[in-house]
Every structure is written in C-alpha cells, then in structure tokens.
Write a protein that holds these residues in place. Structure first.
Motif, PDB file in Angstrom:
ATOM      1  N   GLU A 103       0.820  -1.211   0.000  1.00 34.89           N
ATOM      2  CA  GLU A 103       0.000   0.000   0.000  1.00 34.89           C
ATOM      3  C   GLU A 103       0.857   1.264   0.000  1.00 34.89           C
ATOM      4  O   GLU A 103       0.513   2.246  -0.653  1.00 34.89           O
ATOM      5  CB  GLU A 103      -0.932  -0.007   1.218  1.00 34.89           C
ATOM      6  N   ASP A 135     -13.437   0.723   2.993  1.00 33.53           N
ATOM      7  CA  ASP A 135     -12.618   1.744   2.328  1.00 33.53           C
ATOM      8  C   ASP A 135     -12.132   2.726   3.385  1.00 33.53           C
ATOM      9  O   ASP A 135     -12.885   3.575   3.868  1.00 33.53           O
ATOM     10  CB  ASP A 135     -13.454   2.453   1.260  1.00 33.53           C
ATOM     11  N   THR A 177     -10.219   5.221   3.166  1.00 29.04           N
ATOM     12  CA  THR A 177     -10.213   6.635   2.786  1.00 29.04           C
ATOM     13  C   THR A 177     -11.506   7.312   3.221  1.00 29.04           C
ATOM     14  O   THR A 177     -11.517   8.521   3.490  1.00 29.04           O
ATOM     15  CB  THR A 177     -10.034   6.790   1.272  1.00 29.04           C
ATOM     16  N   GLN A 231      -3.089  12.104   5.820  1.00 26.95           N
ATOM     17  CA  GLN A 231      -3.714  11.911   4.516  1.00 26.95           C
ATOM     18  C   GLN A 231      -2.776  11.257   3.509  1.00 26.95           C
ATOM     19  O   GLN A 231      -3.183  10.387   2.739  1.00 26.95           O
ATOM     20  CB  GLN A 231      -4.203  13.259   3.978  1.00 26.95           C
ATOM     21  N   ASP A 232      -1.493  11.638   3.534  1.00 25.44           N
ATOM     22  CA  ASP A 232      -0.576  11.111   2.527  1.00 25.44           C
ATOM     23  C   ASP A 232      -0.202   9.654   2.770  1.00 25.44           C
ATOM     24  O   ASP A 232       0.377   9.002   1.887  1.00 25.44           O
ATOM     25  CB  ASP A 232       0.685  11.968   2.475  1.00 25.44           C
ATOM     26  N   THR A 249      -2.548   7.333   3.895  1.00 21.79           N
ATOM     27  CA  THR A 249      -3.796   6.572   3.975  1.00 21.79           C
ATOM     28  C   THR A 249      -4.202   6.089   2.587  1.00 21.79           C
ATOM     29  O   THR A 249      -4.176   6.852   1.611  1.00 21.79           O
ATOM     30  CB  THR A 249      -4.919   7.432   4.576  1.00 21.79           C
ATOM     31  N   THR A 250      -4.566   4.813   2.508  1.00 18.35           N
ATOM     32  CA  THR A 250      -5.060   4.210   1.275  1.00 18.35           C
ATOM     33  C   THR A 250      -6.355   3.478   1.585  1.00 18.35           C
ATOM     34  O   THR A 250      -6.887   3.573   2.704  1.00 18.35           O
ATOM     35  CB  THR A 250      -4.026   3.227   0.700  1.00 18.35           C
ATOM     36  N   ARG A 251      -6.852   2.735   0.606  1.00 19.41           N
ATOM     37  CA  ARG A 251      -8.098   1.994   0.828  1.00 19.41           C
ATOM     38  C   ARG A 251      -7.944   0.935   1.921  1.00 19.41           C
ATOM     39  O   ARG A 251      -8.907   0.622   2.616  1.00 19.41           O
ATOM     40  CB  ARG A 251      -8.541   1.299  -0.464  1.00 19.41           C
ATOM     41  N   ARG A 252      -6.730   0.406   2.099  1.00 24.26           N
ATOM     42  CA  ARG A 252      -6.538  -0.697   3.042  1.00 24.26           C
ATOM     43  C   ARG A 252      -5.670  -0.335   4.242  1.00 24.26           C
ATOM     44  O   ARG A 252      -5.494  -1.171   5.135  1.00 24.26           O
ATOM     45  CB  ARG A 252      -5.922  -1.905   2.326  1.00 24.26           C
TER      46      ARG A 252
END
Length: 658
Positions: free
Chosen positions: A211, A302, A304, A332-333, A335-338
């Motif tokens: 990720e 999700d 996000t 924020q930078d 963080t992904t879907r998982r």
C-alpha cells in the motif's frame, strides 16, 4: 470441394437467416431476444419450412411458378409465426436475462462453484442452529411468547457468529433496528463481538509495503508487531513516524474484501429468496435492508472514507474546543483503501477505565458526561454528521482527563430537513406537546398512505408522560418504546434516522459509565429547552428574520407587478384558470401505452375475424390457376392478427415482470 462448398453455403444461409429473423422479431414484437434464443427460433423456423411446404404443395411438378412462390412465402410466414410463438412462451416461462448466457456461464463457473459451496455452508449453519423452519413461507406460532423469541434470538446469534465477519456485522446492525426486530432479538444480537485472531506480522507487513509503495522502513521508524486490537475487518498496530510522531496504523486483513463480497452476494440472494417465500421477509423489506447493509459495509472497508470522516468530525469539534472532545487526526498522505495512519490518542477505553474515572471525582465525571452529550447534540443538530456507535469501547478517557472518539468508519449523515424535524421532536418532548411530537415524527419517518394521526398523537402523549415527564429516569428505554410505537403504526424508518436513534440508545450506556446517575432523557429535555430558548433570543430572531427577508426579497419585488396584472385581468373579464390534464410525463406515458395496447388488441382481433371470414370464402377472383385471392388475403390478415396479439402479450408480460 462440392460438399465443403455446400456446408459453407448452408452456414452462410443460416447466419443470414438468423440475422434477418432477429431484425424481423425486433421490429414486429418490439423485443430484443438474446442470440441463443434467436438462433434456436431461426433453426426451428428452418426445420419447419420443408415439411410445411410439402403439406401445402402436395404435387410440386404440377404447380406453376407463381403459385409456388405464394406457397413458399406463406410457408415462411407460418414458420416464422411458430418461432415467434415459441419465443413469447419462452419469455413468459424464463424471461430474457433471468438465466446467464453461455459466455457468462463459462466465465463465472468457478466463482459460481465457490459461491455454491459457501451458500451450502451457510444453509448448513442455519439448519444446525434450528433456523431451517423459518426459511419457508409458513407461519410459526411457536415464537409468540417472549421465552420462545429469546431462544430463537439465541440460536440466530450463534448462527451469525458461525457465519463469519459479514454475518456478524449484519447481526450488529440488526441489533440497532428495534423498528424491525423484536426487543429479545435486539438484546441478544447486541452481544455479538467483532473479534478475531490476529493476522501474523509478515502478512501485515506485506500489505503495508504494497500500500505504501516502498519499503516499510522508509515510512515508519518503528512499529509494534503485536496488534493493539484485532477485529474481523482490520487490526491496529502502534507505530512511530520518521519525525518521531506516535501514530496507530489500521491495516485491513488480507483477503477480507473478497470474503465480504462473496458473502454479500450470498446475503443478497438469501434476502431475495426470503422476501419471495416468507411473509416476515416481505414485511421487513429484506432486499432493501440487504442493499443498505452492503453499501454500509463496503464503505467501512474503504479506509479513505474513514479518513474523510475523521477530518470532517475534527472540523465540527473544532467549533467548540472548550468541551475537550477530540478525534485522532489522520495522515492523509499515508492513507489508502486498506491502510489508515492516524494520530495516537493516549488513553483508556471507558469500559476499562474504572480506576481512572473514580479518581476524577463526581463533578468532573458529570462535566464529561455533559460535554459528550452536548457534543453529540451539536453533531446531530448543527453539523448533520454524527458518530453512530458511541459504545464505551469507542470512547477514550485521555491522560489529560478529556475524551477521544474512535472508529469513524461509518458515520451518520442527515440533511437539514431531518435535523429540523429531530429538533422539533426534542422540543415537543420537552414541552410535552404530543401534537407537535406527532408532526415531527411523521417528518422523520416514511409516512404511509393511510395513518390514524389521532391514535399516533395519543400514543405519543402516553409515551411522553411515562418516560419524558419530570422525574422520570427510564433512560434508553424511551427509544425502545418509540421504536415499538413506530412499528405498531407501520411507519418505515429510514436507515439514517434509525442510526440517529441508535446513537442515543448506545450513548446512554456510555454516559452511565461516566456518571452513574446521569439522566439521558432529562438532560436531552433540558438541552432541547435551552436550544429552543437560544433560538428565540432577540438577536437570533432578528438574524432569522433577516435571512428570511433576503430569501423572500426577489419574490416581494415581483409581487406588485403580478398583482397588478391579476387585477387588470379581473377588471376586463380576462381572468381564467387553466388546468393541464396529465401534466406528469409518467401519466402521459401510461395513458399512451394503454391506448396503444387497446388499439393493437382491437386491430388484431378485427384482423383475426376478417381472416376467418376470408378463409371460409370459396369464391373470388383467381391469383393463379389454382389459388384464389380471398384465401391469400385471409392468410395475410391471420399473420397480421397473430403478430399483433403476440406483441400485446409481450408488452403485458413485461409490465408484470417490472
């Protein structure tokens, strides 16, 4: 080359016949049959042409060319009609699209086999826990008593627990829908725990590396391999960034998304089956419920979405920092879907914070309970964004004596109209006005076509006197009673409104941990009164009046001219009222479709009667030496009649399917 050429010519002729037949079918019947059905119908027409032509023309040697052509056209028309009839019957028995085509069957065979095994496993779990009798449509009088419902609820909880993550989540959501399930079920399903064995660290490390898109050591200076908590969807690890910031990393369990999607597909099929076969399934609207649950669970998967929820909630809490309620700030930078990386709030969940709460003293605990309740009211009434699951495990007692909110994967969102209706409901409860409470409640729910508003007002009045009058300390029981009232009057509760009531029902237990003597209903009543009073201050009334005047100003500017035109029309006798019938496009489409069906039916029936009369006529002019004109016209009208009747039938069956 002769046989090969014959085969090629036959194949080309068959393909052209199928394409022509499909075009004719689409034009005459107004349907677009699938390629397999079109091919089968065209082959049927080709197979029927030969025998039918031999029956109609017993001696081809003695038949002139014109007669042979007429008989050939008649044969093709009759064979095509037979194929059309077969297509219509197939559409009635097995509608187009209800069964997968050969390509879909080939592509989805493996996935279908996996789903079938899982479906069988789920059914075995249901049967093992004694739930098989409820999968049929018969009524079961054995659940009329409270004890039998409690036993059934226990069996359902165990079955859902054995079913895995998706079914555990479903049970947890159903436990909050007291408008749909009985109290015994809600109480039992609330005991479902979303816990799971931790995933080994190498698998979690692989997810983080994939990720982040770079080695884990380039992102995190340190990470604790033993998770702080492990649930069925994700687990949380303590970590530290390169700049020394302490964070927590929430990582989705590997492969859980595929498992959830498979189970959601099974759940959708089960809901549709139970809605078709059982009365209780239809009354609960299981298909709609399953669709809403699937959307909510996909949103939870999700991360996000949770990141955006954290940012929105932080902005809302920042408007009242004096209350000391916080949420962790997301990175924020990273963080992904998982994967979700967020600020670490150092504290203890309220459920395990007994000694820390005792050390605070009663006054501070009362202040924390007031701050949490007021914060929730601000979320609901001002921002329209609220935490839906404020149980003690999701509320932290921080080291500085303030509160932190966790787990914002799924939040509630309500529009301004719903917020206003809820505020009116609280105000009506505070003033014990059952009429105003009934009006506000009907704005919150989906109002049925017929409702006894007077009976609803009386029931609300009794509920207010029992639970919300001064001195009453029933707590969250008022929400259960309100849900029972909604169910008795067949009012449908939208999911977000149900989440709103769930928030306050869950909040009562959390507030009781902060302050054992805290009266949720009384505090809510006082909060509603204070907010209504603040809304009636001269400053607020003046601001509201200014806002209304600004909104009405364009209308007020045009009003004198319009009144002048109306007065002039009245003075000169030109005032009239125009009423447009069928102004709604849906009404026009319905009337147009009905008129078309009637016209097609009348024309088809008339053509059929004329065909019978013409076919029964023995005399008349000759077209060829052996064929008379009237039978030819009779067969032509018969074909027209059959096509028109088939088209009407197709239209009727389509409407029934919709």
């Amino acid at each position: 080359m002769g046989p090969v050429l014959d085969v090629v010519l036959l194949a080309v002729a068959t393909v052209l016949t199928v394409l022509l037949f499909a075009a004719v079918i689409r034009r005459l019947l107004g349907v677009r049959p699938g390629p397999v059905r079109t091919l089968l119908a065209a082959v049927l027409a080709l197979l029927v042409v030969g025998p039918l032509l031999k029956r109609l023309v017993p001696s081809p040697e003695e038949t002139d060319t014109t007669t042979a052509v007429l008989y050939l056209l008649l044969t093709i028309a009759c064979a095509s009609l037979l194929a059309m009839v077969v297509l219509v019957i197939a559409e009635v028995v097995v509608p187009d699209g209800s069964l997968p085509g050969p390509i879909e069957l080939w592509r989805g065979s493996r996935a279908r086999a996996v789903r079938t095994r899982r479906y069988t496993q789920v059914l075995r779990i249901a049967l093992r826990h004694g739930l098989g009798r409820f999968l049929r449509g018969r009524r079961h009088l054995g659940v009329a008593s409270s004890s039998s419902r409690r036993d059934l609820a226990r069996s359902l909880r165990r079955a859902l627990d054995d079913g895995g993550v998706t079914f555990v989540k479903l049970g947890q959501q159903l436990s909050t829908r007291r408008d749909l399930v009985a109290a015994e079920f809600a109480e039992e399903l609330s005991r479902l725990q979303d816990q799971a064995a931790p995933v080994p660290w190498p698998q979690i490390r692989a997810v983080l590396t994939a990720e982040f898109g770079r080695p884990l050591d380039d992102v995190l200076a340190w990470v604790e391999e033993t998770p702080l908590a492990a649930a069925s969807v994700a687990q949380v690890h303590a970590a530290r960034l390169e700049d020394g910031t302490d964070v927590v990393v929430k990582v989705q369990r590997p492969g859980i998304e595929a498992v959830v999607e498979r189970d959601l597909d099974i759940l959708r099929h089960l809901a549709r089956m139970l809605e078709e076969r059982t009365g209780w399934g239809r009354s609960m609207g299981l298909s709609t419920l399953a669709a809403g649950f699937a959307e909510s669970l996909r949103e939870e998967l999700d991360f996000t979405t949770e990141r955006d929820n954290l940012r929105a909630m932080a902005a809302a809490l920042a408007t009242s920092p004096e209350r000391g309620v916080r949420v962790p700030a997301p990175h924020q930078d990273l963080t992904t879907r998982r994967v979700l990386v967020m600020q670490r709030l150092t504290g203890t969940p309220l459920g395990a914070a007994g000694p820390g709460l005792t050390a605070l003293g009663p006054d501070r605990r009362r202040a924390l309970a007031d701050a949490l309740l007021t914060t929730v009211f601000d979320q609901v009434l001002q921002h329209g964004l609220f935490h839906v699951d404020l149980h003690p495990g999701n509320v932290l007692l921080l080291e500085d004596g303030t509160l932190g909110l966790l787990d914002l994967g799924s939040v509630g969102r309500i529009d301004a109209t719903t917020r206003l209706a809820f505020a009116r409901l609280l105000g009506a409860v505070g003033t014990q006005d059952s009429v105003a409470a009934g009006d506000a409640l009907l704005e919150l729910v989906d109002r049925p076509e017929e409702i006894d508003e007077r009976a609803l007002e009386r029931a609300l009045g009794a509920l207010i006197v029992r639970y919300a009058a001064p001195g009453a300390t029933m707590g969250a029981e008022v929400f259960a009673a309100l849900f029972r009232l909604v169910t008795e009057h067949r009012l449908a509760v939208p999911p977000q409104v149900a989440a709103l009531f769930r928030t306050f029902a869950t909040l009562e237990g959390t507030l009781a941990l902060l302050d054992p003597g805290f009266d949720l209903v009384g505090a809510a009543r006082e909060t509603a009164r204070s907010r209504l009073a603040s809304a009636l201050t001269p400053e607020r009334l003046r601001a509201t009046a200014e806002e209304e005047v600004v909104a009405l100003l364009p209308i007020l500017r045009r009003l004198p001219r319009r009144l002048d035109r109306v007065a002039d029309a009245v003075e000169h006798g030109r005032l009239g009222v125009n009423v447009r019938l069928f102004a709604d496009s849906r009404d026009r489409r319905w009337i147009t479709g009905l008129v078309h069906q009637v016209l097609l039916t009348v024309i088809g029936a008339t053509a059929g009667v004329m065909a019978v009369l013409l076919l029964d006529t023995r005399d008349g002019p000759l077209v060829t030496e052996s064929v008379r004109l009237f039978p030819v016209l009779g067969y032509a009208l018969l074909i027209v009649s059959v096509v028109l009747v088939l088209r009407v039938l197709v239209s009727v069956f389509r409407q029934e399917q919709r």
